[in-house]
Design a protein around this motif. Structure first.
Motif, PDB file in Angstrom:
ATOM      1  N   CYS A  27       0.822  -1.214   0.000  1.00 15.20           N
ATOM      2  CA  CYS A  27       0.000   0.000   0.000  1.00 15.20           C
ATOM      3  C   CYS A  27       0.858   1.268   0.000  1.00 15.20           C
ATOM      4  CB  CYS A  27      -0.982   0.003   1.167  1.00 15.20           C
ATOM      5  SG  CYS A  27      -0.234  -0.136   2.789  1.00 15.20           S
ATOM      6  N   GLY A  28       1.997   1.243   0.680  1.00 10.08           N
ATOM      7  CA  GLY A  28       2.883   2.411   0.691  1.00 10.08           C
ATOM      8  C   GLY A  28       3.449   2.692  -0.688  1.00 10.08           C
ATOM      9  N   ALA A  30       1.986   1.803  -3.574  1.00  9.57           N
ATOM     10  CA  ALA A  30       0.874   2.251  -4.408  1.00  9.57           C
ATOM     11  C   ALA A  30       0.502   3.705  -4.120  1.00  9.57           C
ATOM     12  CB  ALA A  30      -0.338   1.339  -4.203  1.00  9.57           C
ATOM     13  N   ALA A  31       0.462   4.077  -2.853  1.00 10.34           N
ATOM     14  CA  ALA A  31       0.120   5.462  -2.493  1.00 10.34           C
ATOM     15  C   ALA A  31       1.180   6.426  -3.010  1.00 10.34           C
ATOM     16  CB  ALA A  31      -0.026   5.588  -0.985  1.00 10.34           C
ATOM     17  N   THR A  32       2.445   6.057  -2.846  1.00 13.96           N
ATOM     18  CA  THR A  32       3.527   6.900  -3.343  1.00 13.96           C
ATOM     19  C   THR A  32       3.473   7.007  -4.859  1.00 13.96           C
ATOM     20  OG1 THR A  32       4.930   6.341  -1.457  1.00 13.96           O
ATOM     21  CG2 THR A  32       6.032   7.207  -3.414  1.00 13.96           C
ATOM     22  N   ALA A  33       3.220   5.894  -5.523  1.00 14.80           N
ATOM     23  CA  ALA A  33       3.113   5.903  -6.986  1.00 14.80           C
ATOM     24  C   ALA A  33       2.018   6.865  -7.443  1.00 14.80           C
ATOM     25  CB  ALA A  33       2.831   4.491  -7.500  1.00 14.80           C
ATOM     26  N   ALA A  34       0.871   6.820  -6.790  1.00 17.83           N
ATOM     27  CA  ALA A  34      -0.237   7.707  -7.159  1.00 17.83           C
ATOM     28  C   ALA A  34       0.158   9.176  -6.984  1.00 17.83           C
ATOM     29  CB  ALA A  34      -1.471   7.388  -6.326  1.00 17.83           C
ATOM     30  N   LEU A  35       0.795   9.504  -5.874  1.00 20.74           N
ATOM     31  CA  LEU A  35       1.197  10.884  -5.616  1.00 20.74           C
ATOM     32  C   LEU A  35       2.285  11.357  -6.576  1.00 20.74           C
ATOM     33  CD1 LEU A  35       1.268  10.867  -1.715  1.00 20.74           C
ATOM     34  CD2 LEU A  35      -0.391  12.046  -3.185  1.00 20.74           C
ATOM     35  N   GLY A  51      16.539   0.201  -1.157  1.00 20.63           N
ATOM     36  CA  GLY A  51      16.700  -0.900  -0.202  1.00 20.63           C
ATOM     37  C   GLY A  51      15.451  -1.185   0.605  1.00 20.63           C
ATOM     38  N   VAL A  52      14.303  -0.788   0.075  1.00 23.38           N
ATOM     39  CA  VAL A  52      13.024  -0.986   0.751  1.00 23.38           C
ATOM     40  C   VAL A  52      12.166  -1.908  -0.121  1.00 23.38           C
ATOM     41  CG1 VAL A  52      10.952   0.153   1.618  1.00 23.38           C
ATOM     42  CG2 VAL A  52      13.164   1.306   1.797  1.00 23.38           C
ATOM     43  N   TYR A  53      11.618  -2.946   0.492  1.00 26.03           N
ATOM     44  CA  TYR A  53      10.847  -3.938  -0.261  1.00 26.03           C
ATOM     45  C   TYR A  53       9.487  -4.156   0.398  1.00 26.03           C
ATOM     46  CZ  TYR A  53      15.539  -4.683  -1.952  1.00 26.03           C
ATOM     47  OH  TYR A  53      16.790  -4.482  -2.468  1.00 26.03           O
ATOM     48  N   ALA A  54       8.469  -4.427  -0.410  1.00 29.91           N
ATOM     49  CA  ALA A  54       7.109  -4.616   0.104  1.00 29.91           C
ATOM     50  C   ALA A  54       7.040  -5.767   1.101  1.00 29.91           C
ATOM     51  CB  ALA A  54       6.134  -4.856  -1.044  1.00 29.91           C
ATOM     52  N   ALA A  55       7.873  -6.777   0.932  1.00 29.13           N
ATOM     53  CA  ALA A  55       7.823  -7.950   1.807  1.00 29.13           C
ATOM     54  C   ALA A  55       8.639  -7.773   3.090  1.00 29.13           C
ATOM     55  CB  ALA A  55       8.329  -9.168   1.047  1.00 29.13           C
ATOM     56  N   TYR A  65       9.310   4.294   6.154  1.00 31.00           N
ATOM     57  CA  TYR A  65       9.617   3.766   4.837  1.00 31.00           C
ATOM     58  C   TYR A  65       8.866   4.518   3.742  1.00 31.00           C
ATOM     59  CZ  TYR A  65      11.693  -0.003   7.508  1.00 31.00           C
ATOM     60  OH  TYR A  65      12.461  -0.712   8.380  1.00 31.00           O
ATOM     61  N   VAL A  66       7.632   4.884   4.023  1.00 27.35           N
ATOM     62  CA  VAL A  66       6.859   5.658   3.045  1.00 27.35           C
ATOM     63  C   VAL A  66       7.499   7.025   2.859  1.00 27.35           C
ATOM     64  CG1 VAL A  66       4.620   6.693   2.521  1.00 27.35           C
ATOM     65  CG2 VAL A  66       4.726   4.405   3.526  1.00 27.35           C
ATOM     66  N   ILE A  67       7.934   7.662   3.953  1.00 27.42           N
ATOM     67  CA  ILE A  67       8.608   8.964   3.853  1.00 27.42           C
ATOM     68  C   ILE A  67       9.895   8.827   3.037  1.00 27.42           C
ATOM     69  CG2 ILE A  67       9.853  10.726   5.175  1.00 27.42           C
ATOM     70  CD1 ILE A  67       7.696  10.324   7.371  1.00 27.42           C
ATOM     71  N   GLN A  68      10.647   7.750   3.246  1.00 24.13           N
ATOM     72  CA  GLN A  68      11.870   7.506   2.492  1.00 24.13           C
ATOM     73  C   GLN A  68      11.557   7.360   1.004  1.00 24.13           C
ATOM     74  OE1 GLN A  68      13.993   4.039   3.839  1.00 24.13           O
ATOM     75  NE2 GLN A  68      15.645   4.288   2.367  1.00 24.13           N
TER      76      GLN A  68
END
Length: 86
Positions: A27-28, A30-35, A51-55, A65-68
């Motif tokens: 979700c993070g 997807a939300a970032t992609a939309a913005l 270095g951040v992964y959905a899993a 992580y979303v802020i990064q």
């Protein structure tokens, strides 16, 4: 009248496309992609380059992580969390 946050002003008159998350914990991304006006795959690649992964545990949806990821997409966000009720 309270001043609207900068992100809010940046989104005025901008068409935001729906982005479907590709993983249950994406979700993070997807939300970032939309913005950022990116596809899910593009945002996921940016996250991977950071270095951040959905899993990951804890999940990418955690605020730091979303802020990064937002920062990696050129979007600034406050590091302070703001509680909300739904």
């Amino acid at each position: 009248m309270a001043k609207a946050p900068r992100l809010l002003w940046a989104l005025i008159d901008k068409d935001i496309q729906v982005v479907i998350q590709g993983e249950i914990t994406g979700c993070g991304i997807a939300a970032t992609a939309a913005l950022a006006g990116l596809s899910y795959a593009e945002a996921k690649k940016k996250a991977s380059n950071l270095g951040v992964y959905a899993a990951d545990t804890p999940p990418l949806s955690e605020t730091k992580y979303v802020i990064q990821l937002l920062g990696g997409c050129g979007i600034s966000a406050s590091p302070k969390e703001a509680p909300f009720e739904s």
